[in-house]
Motif scaffolding. Sequence first.
Motif, PDB file in Angstrom:
ATOM      1  N   VAL C  13       0.910  -1.266  -0.002  1.00  0.00           N
ATOM      2  CA  VAL C  13       0.076  -0.008   0.078  1.00  0.00           C
ATOM      3  C   VAL C  13       0.884   1.255  -0.027  1.00  0.00           C
ATOM      4  O   VAL C  13       0.815   2.307  -0.822  1.00  0.00           O
ATOM      5  CB  VAL C  13      -0.860  -0.032   1.091  1.00  0.00           C
ATOM      6  N   LEU C  14       2.008   1.241   0.921  1.00  0.00           N
ATOM      7  CA  LEU C  14       2.682   2.445   0.806  1.00  0.00           C
ATOM      8  C   LEU C  14       3.435   2.783  -0.571  1.00  0.00           C
ATOM      9  O   LEU C  14       3.573   3.728  -0.909  1.00  0.00           O
ATOM     10  CB  LEU C  14       3.774   2.356   2.095  1.00  0.00           C
ATOM     11  N   ALA C  15       4.049   1.795  -1.099  1.00  0.00           N
ATOM     12  CA  ALA C  15       4.622   1.740  -2.416  1.00  0.00           C
ATOM     13  C   ALA C  15       3.876   2.413  -3.234  1.00  0.00           C
ATOM     14  O   ALA C  15       4.081   3.088  -4.217  1.00  0.00           O
ATOM     15  CB  ALA C  15       5.097   0.247  -2.907  1.00  0.00           C
ATOM     16  N   ILE C  16       2.648   1.871  -3.467  1.00  0.00           N
ATOM     17  CA  ILE C  16       1.360   2.363  -4.244  1.00  0.00           C
ATOM     18  C   ILE C  16       1.234   3.822  -4.163  1.00  0.00           C
ATOM     19  O   ILE C  16       1.077   4.412  -4.962  1.00  0.00           O
ATOM     20  CB  ILE C  16       0.245   1.593  -4.380  1.00  0.00           C
ATOM     21  N   ILE C  17       1.018   4.224  -2.843  1.00  0.00           N
ATOM     22  CA  ILE C  17       0.707   5.343  -2.437  1.00  0.00           C
ATOM     23  C   ILE C  17       1.656   6.435  -2.986  1.00  0.00           C
ATOM     24  O   ILE C  17       1.406   7.384  -3.629  1.00  0.00           O
ATOM     25  CB  ILE C  17       0.496   5.815  -1.104  1.00  0.00           C
ATOM     26  N   ILE C  18       2.915   6.034  -2.586  1.00  0.00           N
ATOM     27  CA  ILE C  18       4.031   6.759  -2.900  1.00  0.00           C
ATOM     28  C   ILE C  18       4.356   7.124  -4.515  1.00  0.00           C
ATOM     29  O   ILE C  18       4.882   8.286  -4.954  1.00  0.00           O
ATOM     30  CB  ILE C  18       5.514   6.272  -2.429  1.00  0.00           C
ATOM     31  N   THR C  19       4.042   6.031  -5.211  1.00  0.00           N
ATOM     32  CA  THR C  19       4.244   6.258  -6.687  1.00  0.00           C
ATOM     33  C   THR C  19       2.938   6.717  -7.375  1.00  0.00           C
ATOM     34  O   THR C  19       3.099   7.551  -8.489  1.00  0.00           O
ATOM     35  CB  THR C  19       4.440   4.685  -6.969  1.00  0.00           C
ATOM     36  N   ILE C  20       1.771   6.584  -6.775  1.00  0.00           N
ATOM     37  CA  ILE C  20       0.669   7.117  -7.722  1.00  0.00           C
ATOM     38  C   ILE C  20       0.407   8.410  -7.488  1.00  0.00           C
ATOM     39  O   ILE C  20      -0.338   9.444  -8.369  1.00  0.00           O
ATOM     40  CB  ILE C  20      -0.841   6.506  -7.613  1.00  0.00           C
ATOM     41  N   VAL C  22       2.503  10.663  -8.180  1.00  0.00           N
ATOM     42  CA  VAL C  22       3.040  10.993  -9.376  1.00  0.00           C
ATOM     43  C   VAL C  22       2.203  11.246 -10.737  1.00  0.00           C
ATOM     44  O   VAL C  22       2.307  12.089 -11.716  1.00  0.00           O
ATOM     45  CB  VAL C  22       4.334  10.504 -10.016  1.00  0.00           C
ATOM     46  N   LEU C  23       1.034  10.512 -10.446  1.00  0.00           N
ATOM     47  CA  LEU C  23      -0.062  10.922 -11.371  1.00  0.00           C
ATOM     48  C   LEU C  23      -0.890  11.896 -11.350  1.00  0.00           C
ATOM     49  O   LEU C  23      -1.473  12.504 -12.333  1.00  0.00           O
ATOM     50  CB  LEU C  23      -1.082   9.525 -11.467  1.00  0.00           C
ATOM     51  N   GLU C  24      -0.474  12.696 -10.052  1.00  0.00           N
ATOM     52  CA  GLU C  24      -1.187  14.179 -10.129  1.00  0.00           C
ATOM     53  C   GLU C  24      -0.324  15.331 -11.148  1.00  0.00           C
ATOM     54  O   GLU C  24      -0.705  16.387 -11.170  1.00  0.00           O
ATOM     55  CB  GLU C  24      -1.153  14.655  -8.570  1.00  0.00           C
ATOM     56  N   TYR C  46       4.801  17.184  -4.175  1.00  0.00           N
ATOM     57  CA  TYR C  46       5.057  15.994  -4.552  1.00  0.00           C
ATOM     58  C   TYR C  46       6.286  15.490  -3.659  1.00  0.00           C
ATOM     59  O   TYR C  46       6.373  14.295  -2.794  1.00  0.00           O
ATOM     60  CB  TYR C  46       5.245  15.599  -5.823  1.00  0.00           C
ATOM     61  N   PHE C  50       6.333  12.599  -0.818  1.00  0.00           N
ATOM     62  CA  PHE C  50       7.254  11.622  -1.139  1.00  0.00           C
ATOM     63  C   PHE C  50       8.124  11.219   0.235  1.00  0.00           C
ATOM     64  O   PHE C  50       8.264  10.075   0.911  1.00  0.00           O
ATOM     65  CB  PHE C  50       8.230  11.632  -2.035  1.00  0.00           C
ATOM     66  N   PRO C  89      -2.163  11.493  -1.715  1.00  0.00           N
ATOM     67  CA  PRO C  89      -2.181  11.918  -3.124  1.00  0.00           C
ATOM     68  C   PRO C  89      -3.334  12.840  -3.346  1.00  0.00           C
ATOM     69  O   PRO C  89      -2.890  13.751  -4.132  1.00  0.00           O
ATOM     70  CB  PRO C  89      -2.308  10.676  -3.866  1.00  0.00           C
TER      71      PRO C  89
END
Lengths: 175, 175, 175, 175
Positions: C13-20, C22-24, C46, C50, C89
């Motif tokens: 979950v943390l890996a996904i939060i930190i990476t998505i 960047v979609l903003e 961002y 991060f 995010p």
Amino acid sequence: MGKSRLEAFSDGVLAIIITIMVLELHIPEGDTLAALHKLVPIFLNYGLSFIYVGIYWNNHHHLLHTLRRVSGGILWANLHLLFWLSLLPFVTGWMGENHTAAMPVALYGVVLLLAAAAYSILEAAIIRSDGKTSLLARAIGRDLKGKLSLVAYALGIGLAFVAPWAAQTLYAAVA
Amino acid sequence: MGKSRLEAFSDGVLAIIITIMVLELHIPEGDTLAALHKLVPIFLNYGLSFIYVGIYWNNHHHLLHTLRRVSGGILWANLHLLFWLSLLPFVTGWMGENHTAAMPVALYGVVLLLAAAAYSILEAAIIRSDGKTSLLARAIGRDLKGKLSLVAYALGIGLAFVAPWAAQTLYAAVA
Amino acid sequence: MGKSRLEAFSDGVLAIIITIMVLELHIPEGDTLAALHKLVPIFLNYGLSFIYVGIYWNNHHHLLHTLRRVSGGILWANLHLLFWLSLLPFVTGWMGENHTAAMPVALYGVVLLLAAAAYSILEAAIIRSDGKTSLLARAIGRDLKGKLSLVAYALGIGLAFVAPWAAQTLYAAVA
Amino acid sequence: MGKSRLEAFSDGVLAIIITIMVLELHIPEGDTLAALHKLVPIFLNYGLSFIYVGIYWNNHHHLLHTLRRVSGGILWANLHLLFWLSLLPFVTGWMGENHTAAMPVALYGVVLLLAAAAYSILEAAIIRSDGKTSLLARAIGRDLKGKLSLVAYALGIGLAFVAPWAAQTLYAAVA
């Protein structure tokens, strides 16, 4: 390279591929059943691609199960497979929005074909690395099904230009 | 901190980065080959970035393989590397949509340069932590290639303002 | 429940939060430096988020390191923490697009405050479960910093309505 | 197939589902509290779905805990469960944007119902594989709660056409 990290990375990529496909199911404008109606082909394609990724994940597991050491060739053959599979959300979405058009249906077949070819290459790389023992025998059995799939996908690509619905039925039957 | 959780988290982030890049391949409006045509440069850039993340994942594995204990410095050097790599989907998408423009091509080089620098910093942090033995020797060998890459990226950033296509060719050659 | 699966899920979950997040960073319309210019505050936010997720991941690891058995209370306290972090995010994107407005800057602080509170609750649940030994002593030391953070976030929320830039500086300083 | 890889893949998919739901919380246009106001029902639905995925993850863990060998049937029953859960971000977003309309609220219930049915199927597949010992006894206890949930979801689907808010309250109460 240890096998476990290769598995973990592949599982991660496959889990993300299978899940972000749902993002192509855009929330409809209205709140009625009619608004949902045009999503049906996208939904069916989503289901089909979900099954495909599930099968690849399952087969991938069996393929790596007998693997003892991960060479550079295996590593890149694996990334090559993941690359084509990563295009599934894109072609699924395009085919879903244009399920009666030749080109999107053909492109879906192209990606399936290239993924299947990449899987064969990975298979060959693992056989080369692990030696020609009992694994090879099993792999040849699987290879036959693999070669038939390649033919079916090529057929589906051709069919897409004549009857897209027939090509889609073929993709579903081969899965 | 145990090494396995650092690896798992890094694998997770890298798997997500490599997969969400495909979200920049927006589904085209039409259903023809022409509609797909303008996606070609985006697709090529996607392939290039996929290879870059694959290389980083591979090198990252080798780097951590010899690691024995994870200090705070290593942990933050690792997050610093992941930060610059997490920008790859963004610069890949911008360069893909504007592949003949100077600024997007230069920015792609800037992110590659900063990621490469972050990798060197992580390398140095690990050497400092694990002591100057056989690892160091191997690391120096790799360092040479690393320093050449830094120079090539800097060159690419400059080239982007003269001939964007040449800069992109250079990025691909260095990978 | 085994600790390893709790860690794996949290890491995911943390890996996904930190990476998505960047979609903003939406790809800008033009291809010039000016087009990139308005992304600067979003980029800075961002970076800040991060770092926050990185810190939470690091602290989370230390917190679970001494844990022996996972009770239902710990499991839900952990999900509660992940819930507030999953909103990062969203608030990062909103604050990035409106970095001079009171409400988005205040809401960012509210999410930081609730995440910090959730972390304290998780900490308390672990202490209750594992007993009051050496862990508790260390936890109290951390708790002081934790309580100061809570005060700082609350201060930042108030500051947002007077001087948003000051609130943002405070958020960065507390990280 | 080893259990650990099935768990890792399921954890990955569940972690992604729970996190990408937040992407449906689109950043509002304005920077005021009013702009945020219409996000409230989406936010509440996000919270509800977060809890549902959390419960499924928790139960999934307990279900697999006693599992010894993973058959093909279990593998596909597991993928079947993940398929319906992967639709949660979509129905959450649709219900969030149309929380007073019958169809979106009913569809949310349909997905909950199908996910619950898929869970029962997975449960049955595991019992069949592992034999009828102590596990079965525990499973039957859980089954009762499972069957009641199925009834409640079916009731909620019907209620959605009369009083959507009552259906949503029921979904929340059953969680």
